[in-house]
Enzyme design. Structure first.
Site, PDB file in Angstrom:
ATOM      1  N   SER A 218     -18.049  79.769 148.071  1.00 42.19           N
ATOM      2  CA  SER A 218     -17.581  78.453 147.660  1.00 42.19           C
ATOM      3  C   SER A 218     -18.024  77.389 148.677  1.00 42.19           C
ATOM      4  O   SER A 218     -19.212  77.245 148.921  1.00 42.19           O
ATOM      5  CB  SER A 218     -16.061  78.489 147.474  1.00 42.19           C
ATOM      6  OG  SER A 218     -15.604  77.376 146.757  1.00 42.19           O
ATOM      7  N   ASP A 439     -17.860  80.378 136.277  1.00 43.13           N
ATOM      8  CA  ASP A 439     -17.136  79.895 137.463  1.00 43.13           C
ATOM      9  C   ASP A 439     -16.586  78.495 137.191  1.00 43.13           C
ATOM     10  O   ASP A 439     -17.344  77.567 136.930  1.00 43.13           O
ATOM     11  CB  ASP A 439     -18.086  79.864 138.661  1.00 43.13           C
ATOM     12  CG  ASP A 439     -17.371  79.687 139.992  1.00 43.13           C
ATOM     13  OD1 ASP A 439     -16.399  78.909 140.045  1.00 43.13           O
ATOM     14  OD2 ASP A 439     -17.783  80.320 140.972  1.00 43.13           O
ATOM     15  N   HIS A 467     -14.083  82.520 139.897  1.00 32.22           N
ATOM     16  CA  HIS A 467     -14.685  81.801 141.015  1.00 32.22           C
ATOM     17  C   HIS A 467     -15.095  82.792 142.092  1.00 32.22           C
ATOM     18  O   HIS A 467     -14.270  83.394 142.764  1.00 32.22           O
ATOM     19  CB  HIS A 467     -13.673  80.804 141.577  1.00 32.22           C
ATOM     20  CG  HIS A 467     -14.216  79.963 142.693  1.00 32.22           C
ATOM     21  ND1 HIS A 467     -15.471  79.390 142.655  1.00 32.22           N
ATOM     22  CD2 HIS A 467     -13.680  79.593 143.887  1.00 32.22           C
ATOM     23  CE1 HIS A 467     -15.674  78.697 143.764  1.00 32.22           C
ATOM     24  NE2 HIS A 467     -14.611  78.817 144.528  1.00 32.22           N
TER      25      HIS A 467
END
Length: 500
Positions: A218, A439, A467
């Site tokens: 991320s 995602d 995610h």
């Protein structure tokens, strides 16, 4: 403070302006490597606020002193909190593998401790290492008010979409920013990603590695990309999972994430009604029931002990569960219970997102995020841009639409810099980027863009939901990543993995 869909990776299922720091020389000398005094970990936290029963006594914690301002390397120092999970096969050890699990604002110390079992294949050959980035938790974590003020900020409603709700959000943003400056003004100008990348290079030297082996998830993908831009010759085996496109504007980011969360929400509803679904028999009924629940909560919050489940907290709870497909069954049960007047489970999900413990204290999850986000860009959206963004986002999704992080950054007390927006790893070793088609927080469209910007990267596509791909449990993704990190085998161009 309006709810912001942060790009955090969940490793388990469940006002005077200050100037930004000057940029130091690229690939500069880090000086003599420090010796880290590793010792027992004494303050690890679980998402529920409880301390874990320490079973793996080999896990160690430590600190690394780094300059507050890299433009003044001999000036004030701050301590960066570290954690290490030693390799199980020390005879075949490849070095250290440094993790950043996302945020910006996630605690690497807490998260690595939770995620270590899921990383057992990598632990055979690597010491797994992570840290609280500057401005996060134990590393001079940004604070903005007390627990009662945080309760008030995170519980603000986002529905109905009226001028009064928007004005309340604007006033909360200003108050929140003022509290951040009051409580954490000294650290605020220095929490940017470029400075954190330089901290990672100090960490690389301190653990004795000539090159940084790195796994970023991320926001950690942007941190890894910035490191590769600053120190291309020191890039070791690097994986960037659930990538961010650092070039997007606040408006573009908000609309992409709103679209992503709405699509994930619709996928959740479709999955829920395949079996016994407490939210409704079919997608249309389930969606209408959730809409009615949100309307009821906006009119009158639901009592949960001595707390209130507001519409804002309920929407945050729904968003939190959409980060991982593993959490969908829990979300279905939580929404079903809330429809019956029981809001404990939905409030639990919201607390997991905002970093609130059962005792009512908060981690820096919600305060470090805007601090890092706002100092990483010079963008300060005006009122017209914020309103245009929110209007477009609400059309995409009344439940998740908002003005995004731009609202807070527009009133942030510290100037930002665009250094972290420009990445180019030319001259580095190969980098592997992994992007997921489903995602919600880092939409797939960003994966090929970051891959192209880096110049030295190869993209692996995951066709599944959630995610982050590696911790999803997908065997194909795990095989590609492990083969690269453990044996140096770079995936072929066009590599992809189907959801199972």
């Amino acid at each position: 403070m309006r709810r912001v869909l942060a790009a955090v990776t969940l490793a388990t299922t469940a006002a005077a302006c200050m100037s930004a720091p000057a940029k130091p020389a690229v690939d500069g000398d880090v000086g003599a490597a420090q010796q880290i005094a590793w010792g027992p970990c004494t303050d690890i936290k679980r998402p529920n606020g409880q301390k874990p029963a320490r079973q793996d006594t080999s896990v160690r914690c430590g600190k690394l002193a780094v300059p507050l301002d890299y433009a003044k390397p001999d000036g004030d120092k701050i301590d960066i909190a570290l954690i290490k999970v030693p390799a199980t096969d020390q005879n075949k050890r490849l070095g250290s593998l440094v993790f950043n699990f996302g945020g910006p604002g996630g605690s690497g110390v807490d998260t690595l401790d939770q995620a270590a079992k899921s990383l057992s294949s990598l632990r055979t050959r690597y010491d797994l290492v992570s840290f609280d980035p500057r401005g996060v938790e134990r590393s001079s974590g940004v604070r903005c008010g007390d627990a009662a003020e945080m309760d008030r900020f995170v519980s603000l409603d986002t529905l109905p979409d009226t001028e009064q709700i928007r004005e309340e959000g604007d006033a909360a943003n200003k108050e929140f920013a003022e509290l951040c400056e009051k409580d954490s003004g000294k650290i605020l100008p220095y929490v940017g990603t470029v400075s954190t990348a330089r901290d990672m290079d100090r960490l690389r030297a301190a653990v004795g590695d000539a090159k940084l082996n790195y796994f970023g998830m991320s926001y950690g993908t942007q941190l890894g990309a910035v490191y590769a831009t600053e120190f291309p010759k020191r890039v070791g085996r690097t994986v960037l999972d659930a990538p961010l496109d650092p070039t997007v504007t606040f408006e573009q980011r908000t609309l992409a994430q709103t679209r992503g969360f709405q699509q994930a929400y619709e996928s959740f509803l479709k999955d829920c009604v395949k079996d016994t679904c407490e939210v409704g028999q079919d997608v249309a009924t389930a969606s209408a029931n959730v809409d009615r629940l949100m309307s009821r909560l906006a009119a009158k919050p639901l009592k949960v002990g001595d707390r209130d489940l507001t519409q804002g907290l309920a929407a945050t709870g729904v968003a939190a569960a959409l980060y991982s497909q593993f959490a969908w069954p829990f979300l279905g049960n939580a929404l079903g219970a809330a429809l019956k007047g029981q809001g404990q489970a939905l409030l639990y999900l919201a607390d997991s997102y905002t970093g609130r413990s059962p005792e009512g204290t908060y981690s820096t999850q919600m305060t470090s995020f805007p601090a890092i986000t706002c100092v990483d860009t010079s963008e300060r959206p005006d009122e017209a841009t914020l309103r245009r963004t929110e209007d477009a986002a609400v059309k995409l999704s009344p439940l998740f639409g908002s003005e995004g992080a731009g609202g807070l950054c527009s009133v942030w007390p510290v100037k930002g810099s665009d250094e972290a927006k420009h990445v180019d790893a030319t001259g580095s070793g190969p980098i592997v980027v992994v992007g997921g088609k489903g995602d919600p927080a880092t939409p797939y469209e960003w994966a090929p863009k970051l891959t192209a910007q880096l110049k030295t990267a190869t993209l692996v596509t995951y066709e599944g939901e959630g995610h982050g791909s590696y911790l999803s449990g997908n065997k194909c993704v795990k095989r590609f990543v492990d083969s690269y990190l453990l044996a140096g085998k770079v995936p072929e161009k066009g590599a992809s993995c189907k959801a199972v």
